[in-house]
Motif scaffolding. Structure first.
Motif, short mmCIF file in Angstrom:
data_model
loop_
_atom_site.label_atom_id
_atom_site.label_comp_id
_atom_site.label_asym_id
_atom_site.label_seq_id
_atom_site.Cartn_x
_atom_site.Cartn_y
_atom_site.Cartn_z
N LEU A 2 9.91 -54.49 32.73
CA LEU A 2 8.57 -54.32 33.28
C LEU A 2 8.68 -54.29 34.79
O LEU A 2 9.34 -55.14 35.39
CB LEU A 2 7.66 -55.46 32.83
CG LEU A 2 6.23 -55.47 33.36
CD1 LEU A 2 5.43 -54.28 32.82
CD2 LEU A 2 5.54 -56.78 32.99
N TYR A 3 8.06 -53.29 35.42
CA TYR A 3 7.96 -53.22 36.87
C TYR A 3 6.53 -53.54 37.27
O TYR A 3 5.58 -53.08 36.65
CB TYR A 3 8.29 -51.83 37.41
CG TYR A 3 9.72 -51.39 37.24
CD1 TYR A 3 10.73 -51.94 38.01
CD2 TYR A 3 10.04 -50.41 36.30
CE1 TYR A 3 12.05 -51.52 37.85
CE2 TYR A 3 11.35 -49.99 36.14
CZ TYR A 3 12.35 -50.54 36.91
OH TYR A 3 13.64 -50.13 36.75
N GLN A 23 10.67 -56.84 39.42
CA GLN A 23 11.33 -56.32 38.23
C GLN A 23 11.49 -57.48 37.27
O GLN A 23 11.98 -58.55 37.64
CB GLN A 23 12.69 -55.73 38.60
CG GLN A 23 13.50 -55.24 37.41
CD GLN A 23 14.83 -54.67 37.87
OE1 GLN A 23 14.88 -53.76 38.70
NE2 GLN A 23 15.91 -55.22 37.36
N GLU A 25 12.92 -58.72 33.47
CA GLU A 25 13.80 -58.44 32.34
C GLU A 25 14.00 -59.72 31.54
O GLU A 25 14.18 -60.81 32.12
CB GLU A 25 15.16 -57.94 32.82
CG GLU A 25 15.14 -56.61 33.54
CD GLU A 25 16.53 -56.22 34.00
OE1 GLU A 25 17.19 -55.44 33.27
OE2 GLU A 25 16.96 -56.70 35.06
N ASP A 62 12.79 -44.14 33.92
CA ASP A 62 11.88 -45.16 34.42
C ASP A 62 10.50 -44.58 34.68
O ASP A 62 9.49 -45.24 34.46
CB ASP A 62 12.43 -45.77 35.71
CG ASP A 62 13.58 -46.73 35.45
OD1 ASP A 62 13.66 -47.23 34.31
OD2 ASP A 62 14.37 -46.97 36.36
N ALA A 65 8.82 -44.52 31.56
CA ALA A 65 8.36 -45.87 31.21
C ALA A 65 7.02 -46.17 31.85
O ALA A 65 6.16 -46.83 31.26
CB ALA A 65 9.41 -46.90 31.64
N GLU A 68 4.25 -45.02 29.85
CA GLU A 68 4.06 -45.81 28.64
C GLU A 68 3.49 -47.19 28.93
O GLU A 68 3.36 -48.03 28.04
CB GLU A 68 5.41 -45.97 27.92
CG GLU A 68 6.00 -44.66 27.43
CD GLU A 68 7.42 -44.84 26.92
OE1 GLU A 68 7.88 -46.00 26.85
OE2 GLU A 68 8.05 -43.83 26.58
N LYS A 70 4.78 -49.47 31.10
CA LYS A 70 5.78 -50.48 31.42
C LYS A 70 5.89 -50.74 32.91
O LYS A 70 6.68 -51.56 33.34
CB LYS A 70 7.14 -50.07 30.85
CG LYS A 70 7.15 -50.03 29.32
CD LYS A 70 8.51 -49.63 28.79
CE LYS A 70 8.48 -49.56 27.25
NZ LYS A 70 9.79 -49.13 26.69
N ARG A 443 5.69 -60.97 28.97
CA ARG A 443 4.78 -60.23 28.09
C ARG A 443 3.36 -60.29 28.62
O ARG A 443 2.91 -61.35 29.08
CB ARG A 443 4.82 -60.81 26.68
CG ARG A 443 6.15 -60.67 25.98
CD ARG A 443 6.12 -61.31 24.58
NE ARG A 443 5.08 -60.70 23.74
CZ ARG A 443 3.96 -61.33 23.39
NH1 ARG A 443 3.70 -62.55 23.79
NH2 ARG A 443 3.09 -60.71 22.61
#
Length: 449
Positions: A2-3, A23, A25, A62, A65, A68, A70, A443
């Motif tokens: 996720l950015y 960032q 992860e 990316d 992403a 989408e 993200k 999340r």
């Protein structure tokens, strides 16, 4: 992966907010990319740098992403560690018509909270392993972090201590009989000594019933308005004085809950100067409202301890400014509309607060110049996490990705709530501070519609 791009970071370790991309992860902050200037826009190169990639194909992945969902564009938003509230009532088990752990957690996420510490005055109360296990197991299903205190005394009867050692082993975050004051001094001393050995905080509801005729309403203009005896400030200061002396004697981490009087604030200040490991909570309603609200709003502004006078409210703000009060806690206390519609002497005390806390902190403390942004977040996140040994309260690399993203100036009107209950004196008010995202463990657990 996720950015979060273009945000303004509030980290209590920093003197002021700064622009950066994050960032995320595997549930943690893997990279913080500080930016120069006020309006940095993420670029393909920046995305590649964040990933440690140098290929055009990786950058294109990316960018896909982003489409989408993200990547979060946080332009205009502040990013702070997820808020932590160490004084919350979710009424589960036993009173789930008012709130349950699922609805309470949803309200918390909407308010920007990722860490919650529950009080133990449920039915049955949390004085045993089975009830504690029930609460903690249900909390794990919510998407945010739910911890729970356990009772100091069995059945909250104030006579016999619980098995504090065993309950600590089973995951208790701390100890409290919140809602009922502990009057037996020797028992309180023993409880503090045992809590210290367990390295757990012990919290006290400081209202001596010997001074109180009618709880929830200040003895003063409000009690005169209702023609009742009310609750004087002496009820609080009497027990605060005793417990601060015991805190100095035992060395325990003692929490003075929902402090409401200028005298109690000063007592805490002096105890800290003497070296006591004492902490104090301020609720948003006590640093925002006075007993005039109880006259205007009726039972929606009835709580224990009650709203006091303007001098008390200002003393609480001063305590927050100088660190005497190190915790902002909501005392989120849901009640049904039918219960709050009863006469003032019969209605239960308490208001909900999770969905309005951040906004009230912004309006009353930051916008009025009492606290800086880092200081507000320190008291709403870092300090409570530190006291209870919870992960969170930081925005730094390798830290848990527990975050709140909010617009500090955008306003909203208090109307409908995610909580099951709506017992708030702030209904109809326009407040600053709109939460756009709450992220827990990397999340997204809340997103503004």
């Amino acid at each position: 992966m996720l950015y979060i791009k273009n945000g303004t970071i509030i980290d209590p370790k920093e003197n002021r907010p700064y622009k950066a991309d994050l960032q995320i992860e595997n549930g943690r902050i893997s990279r913080i990319i500080r930016k120069e200037g006020e309006h940095f826009k993420i670029s393909a190169d920046a995305l590649a740098l964040a990933e440690g990639k140098d290929s055009l194909s990786a950058v294109r992945q990316d960018n896909a992403a982003l489409a989408e969902g993200k990547v979060i564009d946080a332009q205009g938003l502040m990013i702070a560690p997820g808020l932590a509230d160490t004084h919350v009532h979710f009424r589960d088990p036993g009173f789930t018509y008012k709130e349950d752990i699922y609805t309470g957690a949803a309200a918390a996420a909407k308010g920007g909270f990722t860490q919650i510490v529950l009080m133990a005055n449920t039915k049955p109360c949390v004085d045993n392993e089975d009830t504690l296990s029930y609460v903690l197991a249900k909390g794990k299903e919510t998407g945010i972090h739910i911890a729970s205190c356990v009772n100091v005394t069995k059945g909250m009867a104030g006579k016999e201590l619980t098995d504090m050692e065993r309950l600590s082993e089973r995951g208790a975050a701390g100890f409290t009989d919140d809602g009922i004051p502990l009057l037996n001094e020797e028992l309180v001393r023993e409880a503090m000594e045992r809590a210290k050995k367990l390295h757990k905080p012990i919290s006290f509801h400081e209202e001596n019933p010997a001074f109180i005729v009618n709880n929830g309403i200040n003895r003063g203009r409000a009690s005169a308005f209702y023609h009742i005896g009310g609750s004087p400030g002496e009820a609080e200061t009497d027990l605060v004085k005793r417990d601060l002396e015991l805190a100095l004697l035992t060395g325990a981490d003692v929490v003075i809950q929902h402090i409401s009087t200028k005298e109690a604030v000063e007592l805490v200040r002096r105890a800290k100067e003497k070296g006591a490991s004492v902490h104090a909570e301020a609720t948003p309603h006590h640093f925002t409202l006075t007993e005039e609200a109880a006259i205007e709003k009726g039972t929606l502004a009835k709580m224990n301890p009650p709203l006091r006078e303007e001098a008390d409210r200002l003393a609480i703000i001063k305590g927050l400014k100088d660190g005497t009060i190190d915790l902002i806690a909501t005392d989120h206390a849901p009640h049904s509309r039918e219960e709050k519609d009863r006469p003032v002497t019969e209605a239960p005390s308490g208001i909900i607060g999770l969905e309005t806390a951040l906004s009230l902190g912004i309006r009353e403390l930051v916008e009025k110049g009492h606290l800086t942004w880092p200081e507000l977040i320190e008291r709403m996140s870092t300090s409570p996490c530190r006291l209870y040994g919870l992960e969170g309260g930081r925005v730094e690399e390798k830290a848990a990705a527990d975050l709140v993203l909010f617009h500090p100036q955008e306003r909203w009107t208090v109307s409908e709530f995610t909580s099951k209950s709506s017992n708030s004196p702030f209904i109809g008010e326009s407040l600053p501070g709109v939460v756009y995202y709450t992220i827990c463990g990397g999340r997204i657990v809340y997103k503004k519609a």
